[in-house]
Design a protein around this motif. Sequence first.
Motif, PDB file in Angstrom:
ATOM      1  N   VAL A  64       0.871  -1.179   0.000  1.00  0.00           N
ATOM      2  CA  VAL A  64       0.000   0.000   0.000  1.00  0.00           C
ATOM      3  C   VAL A  64       0.906   1.226   0.000  1.00  0.00           C
ATOM      4  O   VAL A  64       1.615   1.487   0.978  1.00  0.00           O
ATOM      5  CB  VAL A  64      -0.935  -0.002   1.227  1.00  0.00           C
ATOM      6  N   ARG A  68      -4.458   4.915   2.627  1.00  0.00           N
ATOM      7  CA  ARG A  68      -5.215   3.660   2.553  1.00  0.00           C
ATOM      8  C   ARG A  68      -6.720   3.906   2.613  1.00  0.00           C
ATOM      9  O   ARG A  68      -7.215   4.521   3.545  1.00  0.00           O
ATOM     10  CB  ARG A  68      -4.765   2.795   3.722  1.00  0.00           C
ATOM     11  N   GLU A  70     -10.107   1.671   2.598  1.00  0.00           N
ATOM     12  CA  GLU A  70     -10.369   0.251   2.761  1.00  0.00           C
ATOM     13  C   GLU A  70     -11.856  -0.095   2.652  1.00  0.00           C
ATOM     14  O   GLU A  70     -12.711   0.614   3.187  1.00  0.00           O
ATOM     15  CB  GLU A  70      -9.842  -0.176   4.134  1.00  0.00           C
ATOM     16  N   THR A 140      -4.632   4.564  -2.057  1.00  0.00           N
ATOM     17  CA  THR A 140      -4.563   3.150  -2.430  1.00  0.00           C
ATOM     18  C   THR A 140      -5.837   2.507  -1.920  1.00  0.00           C
ATOM     19  O   THR A 140      -6.139   2.576  -0.726  1.00  0.00           O
ATOM     20  CB  THR A 140      -3.342   2.453  -1.791  1.00  0.00           C
ATOM     21  N   VAL A 142      -7.970  -0.604  -0.943  1.00  0.00           N
ATOM     22  CA  VAL A 142      -7.813  -2.001  -0.525  1.00  0.00           C
ATOM     23  C   VAL A 142      -9.220  -2.580  -0.385  1.00  0.00           C
ATOM     24  O   VAL A 142     -10.010  -2.102   0.430  1.00  0.00           O
ATOM     25  CB  VAL A 142      -7.057  -2.085   0.820  1.00  0.00           C
ATOM     26  N   TYR A 162      -3.035  -1.127 -11.295  1.00  0.00           N
ATOM     27  CA  TYR A 162      -2.856  -2.325 -10.478  1.00  0.00           C
ATOM     28  C   TYR A 162      -1.848  -3.247 -11.135  1.00  0.00           C
ATOM     29  O   TYR A 162      -1.640  -3.220 -12.343  1.00  0.00           O
ATOM     30  CB  TYR A 162      -4.186  -3.061 -10.265  1.00  0.00           C
ATOM     31  N   THR A 188      -7.867 -10.251  -1.199  1.00  0.00           N
ATOM     32  CA  THR A 188      -7.705  -8.808  -0.978  1.00  0.00           C
ATOM     33  C   THR A 188      -7.091  -8.162  -2.208  1.00  0.00           C
ATOM     34  O   THR A 188      -5.964  -8.484  -2.590  1.00  0.00           O
ATOM     35  CB  THR A 188      -6.821  -8.553   0.261  1.00  0.00           C
ATOM     36  N   TYR A 189      -7.871  -7.277  -2.825  1.00  0.00           N
ATOM     37  CA  TYR A 189      -7.395  -6.517  -3.988  1.00  0.00           C
ATOM     38  C   TYR A 189      -6.775  -5.204  -3.521  1.00  0.00           C
ATOM     39  O   TYR A 189      -7.317  -4.532  -2.630  1.00  0.00           O
ATOM     40  CB  TYR A 189      -8.560  -6.192  -4.933  1.00  0.00           C
ATOM     41  N   VAL A 190      -5.656  -4.830  -4.130  1.00  0.00           N
ATOM     42  CA  VAL A 190      -5.006  -3.552  -3.834  1.00  0.00           C
ATOM     43  C   VAL A 190      -4.854  -2.792  -5.148  1.00  0.00           C
ATOM     44  O   VAL A 190      -4.191  -3.265  -6.078  1.00  0.00           O
ATOM     45  CB  VAL A 190      -3.630  -3.778  -3.165  1.00  0.00           C
ATOM     46  N   GLU A 192      -4.227   1.091  -7.024  1.00  0.00           N
ATOM     47  CA  GLU A 192      -3.642   2.430  -6.821  1.00  0.00           C
ATOM     48  C   GLU A 192      -4.408   3.494  -7.607  1.00  0.00           C
ATOM     49  O   GLU A 192      -4.937   3.221  -8.681  1.00  0.00           O
ATOM     50  CB  GLU A 192      -2.190   2.442  -7.313  1.00  0.00           C
TER      51      GLU A 192
END
Length: 350
Positions: A64, A68, A70, A140, A142, A162, A188-190, A192
């Motif tokens: 991250v 963040r 979320e 980012t 999440v 991503y 869990t997708y992260v 940007e």
Amino acid sequence: MSFSQIDRRSFLGVAGGALLCTIGGQKVYLNQKADVEKLATGVTIPPKVAAANKNPGLVKAAAVTGNRKEYWIAAEQRRWNIIPANSNGKKRDQMLNQTIKKGKTSFTAYAYRQYTSGFGEPIGEATVPGPLIEANVGDTVVVHFRNLCPVPVTMHPHGMFYSNEMDGAYKGYWTDPGGFVQTNRDFTYVWECPEGTEGTWMYHDHGPMDPIPLYKGLFGPMVIRDPNETPPDKEFFVGFHSFLPPATGLPAAFDCVNGRSFTGNTPTFQANIGDDVAFHVYALDDNFHTFHIHGHRWKEPGGAIVDNKTLGPGDSFRARFIEDNPGRWLYHCHVFSHLHNGMSGWYLVE
Ligand SMILES: [Cu+2]
């Protein structure tokens, strides 16, 4: 062929209809029911997904790098009524002031549902479209994703940046675990949001059953804001899509705005004179659509003034203007067969 041309006879017919997709070697036609759970049994679990099932440590958490933001979002089954009856027990099209005769309008949808931190409590019902994902440039995002549907599904974002592992897309042999989230599993997708990602976007399922889960309701709006821009006073999210027999099992096809069909059932938006208004519009089915608001126009980023804008499948844009015209207005897709099959709604200005 337009979806609205799919009548009951062709639905019940054995052959005919355009090919929508092929899943697990089985062909799915636009005008026929499809059993998505049965189709799923024909799909092989990709090697990277099988390996991660044995050894969850193989799935590395992405870094991250920004502020963040979320979310906890599950994909769930729920009953969904495309045209709910009014207080008189009638299913109405307010634009034409008539009762809609399209047979059954309820089916078991797949829908995204937001939860509090750690999947503590659901935040409202699962809905079509899913919850709004919003972020600022520099964030980012999440997304803790849980699949409670009976087939593998995913979340795939538009507009964001991503890595390959965070794509949320099924790619056959090369599929990463995020592109094949099995029933009762989490991923869990992260994603940007660097400079240049600001705009109106959407997310949707892109798993191995694609596009059936999307046609069952697995999509939602997404907006990435420029923190230097003044936010609008009022903003509205308009998803143009369709519910088709292969996904719903219903005899008729429906052209929809945000999961509902026909004026009075689709969202009624409201604004006041002087409001800085933003319509976030996206299209997610097999057709081209056009977004039109009666009595209004807006400026494109290039400077052109428009009152009707074409969107292809997966397109999205924002119409922003200062409200200057009171009345009961229609917003709709200007493809007439879509408009008259439910793709319209009210916009009320006081
Ligand atoms: Cu249309």
